[in-house]
Structures are given as structure tokens and as C-alpha cells.
Design a protein around this motif. Structure first.
Motif, PDB file in Angstrom:
ATOM      1  N   ARG A  98       0.837  -1.209   0.000  1.00 51.70           N
ATOM      2  CA  ARG A  98       0.000   0.000   0.000  1.00 51.70           C
ATOM      3  C   ARG A  98       0.870   1.257   0.000  1.00 51.70           C
ATOM      4  O   ARG A  98       1.571   1.528   0.965  1.00 51.70           O
ATOM      5  CB  ARG A  98      -0.888  -0.019   1.232  1.00 51.70           C
ATOM      6  CG  ARG A  98      -1.888   1.101   1.281  1.00 51.70           C
ATOM      7  CD  ARG A  98      -2.789   0.955   2.467  1.00 51.70           C
ATOM      8  NE  ARG A  98      -3.715  -0.139   2.183  1.00 51.70           N
ATOM      9  CZ  ARG A  98      -4.435  -0.767   3.101  1.00 51.70           C
ATOM     10  NH1 ARG A  98      -4.323  -0.435   4.355  1.00 51.70           N
ATOM     11  NH2 ARG A  98      -5.247  -1.730   2.773  1.00 51.70           N
ATOM     12  N   PRO A  99       0.812   2.040  -1.080  1.00 50.90           N
ATOM     13  CA  PRO A  99       1.574   3.297  -1.108  1.00 50.90           C
ATOM     14  C   PRO A  99       0.860   4.369  -0.277  1.00 50.90           C
ATOM     15  O   PRO A  99      -0.333   4.246   0.001  1.00 50.90           O
ATOM     16  CB  PRO A  99       1.580   3.676  -2.588  1.00 50.90           C
ATOM     17  CG  PRO A  99       0.329   3.078  -3.129  1.00 50.90           C
ATOM     18  CD  PRO A  99       0.113   1.806  -2.335  1.00 50.90           C
ATOM     19  N   PRO A 100       1.575   5.414   0.098  1.00 48.83           N
ATOM     20  CA  PRO A 100       0.913   6.493   0.826  1.00 48.83           C
ATOM     21  C   PRO A 100      -0.099   7.195  -0.074  1.00 48.83           C
ATOM     22  O   PRO A 100       0.092   7.266  -1.290  1.00 48.83           O
ATOM     23  CB  PRO A 100       2.058   7.443   1.205  1.00 48.83           C
ATOM     24  CG  PRO A 100       3.140   7.126   0.237  1.00 48.83           C
ATOM     25  CD  PRO A 100       2.979   5.689  -0.145  1.00 48.83           C
ATOM     26  N   LEU A 101      -1.179   7.667   0.521  1.00 47.63           N
ATOM     27  CA  LEU A 101      -2.195   8.372  -0.256  1.00 47.63           C
ATOM     28  C   LEU A 101      -1.703   9.747  -0.680  1.00 47.63           C
ATOM     29  O   LEU A 101      -1.154  10.497   0.121  1.00 47.63           O
ATOM     30  CB  LEU A 101      -3.467   8.542   0.565  1.00 47.63           C
ATOM     31  CG  LEU A 101      -4.370   7.338   0.677  1.00 47.63           C
ATOM     32  CD1 LEU A 101      -5.590   7.678   1.516  1.00 47.63           C
ATOM     33  CD2 LEU A 101      -4.806   6.842  -0.679  1.00 47.63           C
ATOM     34  N   LEU A 102      -1.935  10.075  -1.928  1.00 53.01           N
ATOM     35  CA  LEU A 102      -1.625  11.395  -2.461  1.00 53.01           C
ATOM     36  C   LEU A 102      -2.920  12.170  -2.623  1.00 53.01           C
ATOM     37  O   LEU A 102      -4.005  11.595  -2.652  1.00 53.01           O
ATOM     38  CB  LEU A 102      -0.928  11.259  -3.822  1.00 53.01           C
ATOM     39  CG  LEU A 102       0.362  10.436  -3.837  1.00 53.01           C
ATOM     40  CD1 LEU A 102       0.850  10.256  -5.262  1.00 53.01           C
ATOM     41  CD2 LEU A 102       1.417  11.097  -2.987  1.00 53.01           C
ATOM     42  N   TYR A 103      -2.807  13.479  -2.733  1.00 54.50           N
ATOM     43  CA  TYR A 103      -3.987  14.282  -3.020  1.00 54.50           C
ATOM     44  C   TYR A 103      -4.463  13.956  -4.422  1.00 54.50           C
ATOM     45  O   TYR A 103      -3.637  13.801  -5.305  1.00 54.50           O
ATOM     46  CB  TYR A 103      -3.647  15.775  -2.912  1.00 54.50           C
ATOM     47  CG  TYR A 103      -4.854  16.656  -3.144  1.00 54.50           C
ATOM     48  CD1 TYR A 103      -5.717  16.925  -2.099  1.00 54.50           C
ATOM     49  CD2 TYR A 103      -5.136  17.161  -4.396  1.00 54.50           C
ATOM     50  CE1 TYR A 103      -6.837  17.702  -2.304  1.00 54.50           C
ATOM     51  CE2 TYR A 103      -6.253  17.937  -4.607  1.00 54.50           C
ATOM     52  CZ  TYR A 103      -7.107  18.201  -3.559  1.00 54.50           C
ATOM     53  OH  TYR A 103      -8.216  18.952  -3.756  1.00 54.50           O
ATOM     54  N   PRO A 104      -5.720  13.795  -4.691  1.00 54.28           N
ATOM     55  CA  PRO A 104      -6.899  14.091  -3.879  1.00 54.28           C
ATOM     56  C   PRO A 104      -7.406  12.920  -3.055  1.00 54.28           C
ATOM     57  O   PRO A 104      -8.433  13.022  -2.413  1.00 54.28           O
ATOM     58  CB  PRO A 104      -7.934  14.470  -4.930  1.00 54.28           C
ATOM     59  CG  PRO A 104      -7.638  13.559  -6.069  1.00 54.28           C
ATOM     60  CD  PRO A 104      -6.120  13.457  -6.067  1.00 54.28           C
ATOM     61  N   TYR A 105      -6.685  11.791  -3.080  1.00 52.56           N
ATOM     62  CA  TYR A 105      -7.212  10.594  -2.432  1.00 52.56           C
ATOM     63  C   TYR A 105      -7.301  10.717  -0.916  1.00 52.56           C
ATOM     64  O   TYR A 105      -8.250  10.228  -0.313  1.00 52.56           O
ATOM     65  CB  TYR A 105      -6.401   9.371  -2.855  1.00 52.56           C
ATOM     66  CG  TYR A 105      -6.342   9.252  -4.342  1.00 52.56           C
ATOM     67  CD1 TYR A 105      -7.487   8.980  -5.077  1.00 52.56           C
ATOM     68  CD2 TYR A 105      -5.159   9.462  -5.037  1.00 52.56           C
ATOM     69  CE1 TYR A 105      -7.451   8.901  -6.460  1.00 52.56           C
ATOM     70  CE2 TYR A 105      -5.117   9.387  -6.413  1.00 52.56           C
ATOM     71  CZ  TYR A 105      -6.268   9.098  -7.125  1.00 52.56           C
ATOM     72  OH  TYR A 105      -6.238   9.035  -8.481  1.00 52.56           O
ATOM     73  N   TRP A 106      -6.305  11.352  -0.286  1.00 56.48           N
ATOM     74  CA  TRP A 106      -6.403  11.502   1.169  1.00 56.48           C
ATOM     75  C   TRP A 106      -7.568  12.414   1.513  1.00 56.48           C
ATOM     76  O   TRP A 106      -8.238  12.241   2.520  1.00 56.48           O
ATOM     77  CB  TRP A 106      -5.102  12.006   1.787  1.00 56.48           C
ATOM     78  CG  TRP A 106      -4.651  13.368   1.347  1.00 56.48           C
ATOM     79  CD1 TRP A 106      -3.746  13.642   0.364  1.00 56.48           C
ATOM     80  CD2 TRP A 106      -5.073  14.628   1.860  1.00 56.48           C
ATOM     81  NE1 TRP A 106      -3.591  14.999   0.232  1.00 56.48           N
ATOM     82  CE2 TRP A 106      -4.396  15.631   1.149  1.00 56.48           C
ATOM     83  CE3 TRP A 106      -5.965  15.014   2.858  1.00 56.48           C
ATOM     84  CZ2 TRP A 106      -4.581  16.989   1.384  1.00 56.48           C
ATOM     85  CZ3 TRP A 106      -6.150  16.368   3.099  1.00 56.48           C
ATOM     86  CH2 TRP A 106      -5.453  17.336   2.363  1.00 56.48           C
ATOM     87  N   HIS A 107      -7.852  13.394   0.647  1.00 56.02           N
ATOM     88  CA  HIS A 107      -8.988  14.291   0.879  1.00 56.02           C
ATOM     89  C   HIS A 107     -10.306  13.534   0.732  1.00 56.02           C
ATOM     90  O   HIS A 107     -11.229  13.726   1.525  1.00 56.02           O
ATOM     91  CB  HIS A 107      -8.915  15.466  -0.105  1.00 56.02           C
ATOM     92  CG  HIS A 107      -9.934  16.520   0.174  1.00 56.02           C
ATOM     93  ND1 HIS A 107     -11.146  16.542  -0.450  1.00 56.02           N
ATOM     94  CD2 HIS A 107      -9.912  17.576   1.021  1.00 56.02           C
ATOM     95  CE1 HIS A 107     -11.848  17.568  -0.020  1.00 56.02           C
ATOM     96  NE2 HIS A 107     -11.115  18.218   0.886  1.00 56.02           N
ATOM     97  N   GLN A 108     -10.393  12.686  -0.264  1.00 57.00           N
ATOM     98  CA  GLN A 108     -11.594  11.875  -0.451  1.00 57.00           C
ATOM     99  C   GLN A 108     -11.805  10.942   0.739  1.00 57.00           C
ATOM    100  O   GLN A 108     -12.937  10.700   1.153  1.00 57.00           O
ATOM    101  CB  GLN A 108     -11.498  11.062  -1.734  1.00 57.00           C
ATOM    102  CG  GLN A 108     -11.581  11.920  -2.976  1.00 57.00           C
ATOM    103  CD  GLN A 108     -11.303  11.128  -4.235  1.00 57.00           C
ATOM    104  OE1 GLN A 108     -10.684  10.067  -4.183  1.00 57.00           O
ATOM    105  NE2 GLN A 108     -11.744  11.643  -5.361  1.00 57.00           N
ATOM    106  N   GLN A 109     -10.721  10.419   1.272  1.00 60.35           N
ATOM    107  CA  GLN A 109     -10.816   9.541   2.445  1.00 60.35           C
ATOM    108  C   GLN A 109     -11.472  10.284   3.605  1.00 60.35           C
ATOM    109  O   GLN A 109     -12.263   9.714   4.344  1.00 60.35           O
ATOM    110  CB  GLN A 109      -9.419   9.063   2.852  1.00 60.35           C
ATOM    111  CG  GLN A 109      -9.368   8.259   4.116  1.00 60.35           C
ATOM    112  CD  GLN A 109      -9.929   6.870   3.949  1.00 60.35           C
ATOM    113  OE1 GLN A 109      -9.748   6.261   2.908  1.00 60.35           O
ATOM    114  NE2 GLN A 109     -10.604   6.369   4.959  1.00 60.35           N
ATOM    115  N   LEU A 110     -11.158  11.569   3.732  1.00 56.61           N
ATOM    116  CA  LEU A 110     -11.698  12.353   4.840  1.00 56.61           C
ATOM    117  C   LEU A 110     -13.108  12.872   4.587  1.00 56.61           C
ATOM    118  O   LEU A 110     -13.867  13.068   5.528  1.00 56.61           O
ATOM    119  CB  LEU A 110     -10.769  13.543   5.120  1.00 56.61           C
ATOM    120  CG  LEU A 110      -9.371  13.185   5.634  1.00 56.61           C
ATOM    121  CD1 LEU A 110      -8.502  14.433   5.705  1.00 56.61           C
ATOM    122  CD2 LEU A 110      -9.446  12.499   6.979  1.00 56.61           C
ATOM    123  N   THR A 111     -13.463  13.104   3.312  1.00 58.03           N
ATOM    124  CA  THR A 111     -14.721  13.801   3.032  1.00 58.03           C
ATOM    125  C   THR A 111     -15.773  12.997   2.280  1.00 58.03           C
ATOM    126  O   THR A 111     -16.936  13.381   2.290  1.00 58.03           O
ATOM    127  CB  THR A 111     -14.443  15.078   2.222  1.00 58.03           C
ATOM    128  OG1 THR A 111     -13.854  14.708   0.965  1.00 58.03           O
ATOM    129  CG2 THR A 111     -13.526  16.027   2.972  1.00 58.03           C
TER     130      THR A 111
END
Length: 79
Positions: free
Chosen positions: A49-62
Motif C-alpha cells: 500500500r503506497p501512501p495516499l496522495l492528493y486528492p485521495y487523502w482528501h476523499q478519504q476524509l470527506t
């Protein structure tokens, strides 16, 4: 094992395999019959599992409540 793992991923619809000889081709084709257990899949998912990049980390939160099967591959709520 890698090919069997990829075949079970929700975002993967097909694989392209390549072999230099008959033995490699036979091994690659055997991946279709290999069934990985839940714990094996979880361990392979965790180490790859690679670290989440934007926009994916934002989608994870919202937008996690709107994730589909392919999006759930990116789900990091257990980390």
C-alpha cells in the motif's frame, strides 16, 4: 503469488503476462487457480500500500461514504 493477488484486486480487470519459456508460462497461468486466504491478502495489501496522495487523502476524509469497490482499495481508515 503476485499474479494471483492482482487477479483478486477489485480495480484490476485483466492481466498481461509474459514468459521467456514454457516453464514461466505454466507458472503464470497457474496463478489463475491459486486462491489466497484472507490473511495472506491482508498482509500483501499492507506491504504494498503506497501512501495516499492528493486528492485521495482528501476523499478519504470527506467522501468515504460514497466509495465504490475500486475506491475501497484506497481506504486507509484501518491505519
Amino acid at each position: 503469488v503476485a499474479l494471483a493477488w492482482l487477479l483478486g484486486r477489485p480495480a484490476v480487470s485483466s492481466l498481461v503476462i509474459g514468459a521467456r519459456n514454457d516453464v514461466q508460462l505454466k507458472d503464470n497461468l497457474a496463478a489463475a487457480a491459486l486462491e489466497l486466504g484472507t490473511e495472506e491478502r491482508q498482509r500483501l495489501d499492507a506491504v504494498s500500500r503506497p501512501p495516499l496522495l492528493y486528492p485521495y487523502w482528501h476523499q478519504q476524509l470527506t467522501a468515504k461514504d460514497r466509495f465504490g469497490p475500486a475506491d475501497l482499495v484506497l481506504d486507509r481508515s484501518d491505519i
